[in-house]
Design a protein around this motif. Sequence first.
Motif, mmCIF file in Angstrom:
data_model
loop_
_atom_site.group_PDB
_atom_site.id
_atom_site.type_symbol
_atom_site.label_atom_id
_atom_site.label_comp_id
_atom_site.label_asym_id
_atom_site.label_seq_id
_atom_site.Cartn_x
_atom_site.Cartn_y
_atom_site.Cartn_z
ATOM 1 N N ILE A 4 0.864 -1.454 -0.053
ATOM 2 C CA ILE A 4 -0.127 0.124 -0.099
ATOM 3 C C ILE A 4 0.935 1.326 0.115
ATOM 4 C CG2 ILE A 4 -1.619 1.274 1.429
ATOM 5 C CD1 ILE A 4 -2.995 -1.304 2.386
ATOM 6 N N LEU A 5 1.934 1.405 0.767
ATOM 7 C CA LEU A 5 2.876 2.443 0.860
ATOM 8 C C LEU A 5 3.591 2.629 -0.450
ATOM 9 C CD1 LEU A 5 4.245 4.600 2.359
ATOM 10 C CD2 LEU A 5 5.982 3.110 3.201
ATOM 11 N N ILE A 6 4.156 1.419 -0.797
ATOM 12 C CA ILE A 6 4.787 1.677 -2.312
ATOM 13 C C ILE A 6 3.737 2.022 -3.425
ATOM 14 C CG2 ILE A 6 5.810 0.157 -3.898
ATOM 15 C CD1 ILE A 6 6.540 -1.838 -1.764
ATOM 16 N N ALA A 10 4.103 5.740 -5.389
ATOM 17 C CA ALA A 10 4.207 5.427 -6.884
ATOM 18 C C ALA A 10 2.894 6.285 -7.424
ATOM 19 C CB ALA A 10 4.190 4.357 -7.377
ATOM 20 N N GLY A 11 1.852 6.294 -6.942
ATOM 21 C CA GLY A 11 0.648 6.939 -7.560
ATOM 22 C C GLY A 11 0.880 8.485 -7.501
ATOM 23 N N GLU A 42 8.105 14.495 -2.238
ATOM 24 C CA GLU A 42 9.218 14.297 -1.565
ATOM 25 C C GLU A 42 8.714 14.065 -0.080
ATOM 26 O OE1 GLU A 42 13.458 14.448 -0.928
ATOM 27 O OE2 GLU A 42 12.159 14.251 -2.698
ATOM 28 N N PHE A 43 7.608 14.913 0.178
ATOM 29 C CA PHE A 43 7.151 14.451 1.683
ATOM 30 C C PHE A 43 6.786 12.993 1.876
ATOM 31 C CE2 PHE A 43 3.431 14.249 4.860
ATOM 32 C CZ PHE A 43 4.035 14.657 5.931
ATOM 33 N N ALA A 44 6.089 12.413 0.701
ATOM 34 C CA ALA A 44 5.463 11.022 0.881
ATOM 35 C C ALA A 44 6.751 10.398 0.868
ATOM 36 C CB ALA A 44 4.729 10.747 -0.385
ATOM 37 N N LEU A 45 7.536 10.559 0.273
ATOM 38 C CA LEU A 45 9.231 9.664 0.241
ATOM 39 C C LEU A 45 9.489 9.835 1.559
ATOM 40 C CD1 LEU A 45 10.872 10.660 -3.074
ATOM 41 C CD2 LEU A 45 10.025 8.328 -2.490
ATOM 42 N N LEU A 46 9.661 10.862 2.255
ATOM 43 C CA LEU A 46 10.060 11.114 3.733
ATOM 44 C C LEU A 46 9.466 10.556 4.673
ATOM 45 C CD1 LEU A 46 11.286 14.786 3.524
ATOM 46 C CD2 LEU A 46 12.724 13.085 3.538
ATOM 47 N N LEU A 112 12.155 -0.283 -4.996
ATOM 48 C CA LEU A 112 12.446 -0.355 -3.761
ATOM 49 C C LEU A 112 11.539 -1.527 -3.138
ATOM 50 C CD1 LEU A 112 12.500 3.460 -2.590
ATOM 51 C CD2 LEU A 112 14.427 1.619 -2.437
ATOM 52 N N GLY A 113 10.464 -1.665 -3.436
ATOM 53 C CA GLY A 113 9.333 -2.660 -2.832
ATOM 54 C C GLY A 113 10.052 -4.076 -3.125
ATOM 55 N N GLN A 114 10.502 -4.229 -4.229
ATOM 56 C CA GLN A 114 10.964 -5.574 -4.708
ATOM 57 C C GLN A 114 12.322 -5.774 -3.902
ATOM 58 O OE1 GLN A 114 11.789 -5.022 -8.726
ATOM 59 N NE2 GLN A 114 9.641 -5.460 -9.555
#
Length: 120
Positions: A4-6, A10-11, A42-46, A112-114
């Motif tokens: 879900i996070l990944i 990505a979305g 960038e916030f979602a990535l952090l 990253l998920g993989q």
Amino acid sequence: MTDILIFTIAGIALAAALFSLWHVIRGYQFSNPLFYTVAGVEFALLVGMVIAIVADVRGYSEGDPVLFWSYFVTTLLIAPLAVVWGIGDKSRWGTGVVAIAMITIAVLVVRLGQIWQGHG
């Protein structure tokens, strides 16, 4: 990292890519709304990084930690560099670089998920 996070990150990145492509098609320069969209990515990535750190400390990762974190750091650097390029290039292709960067982030997050799941 959960699926879900990944796919959420990505979305968000793909939505930012579409917004950037809209800027390219319309011939717009880099704008404040585009900046805030990239800042959201960038916030979602952090947020994802904080979750990944906690999960990694608890031992939930099955993949190579060096490979995972090198990918993550690279992914974190793409958006700020794209913004600098987009602001510096006053043509429509400055926003094109941002669109390509957002697509790259989406692909790297799936990768990253993989890696997290030990497939890499």
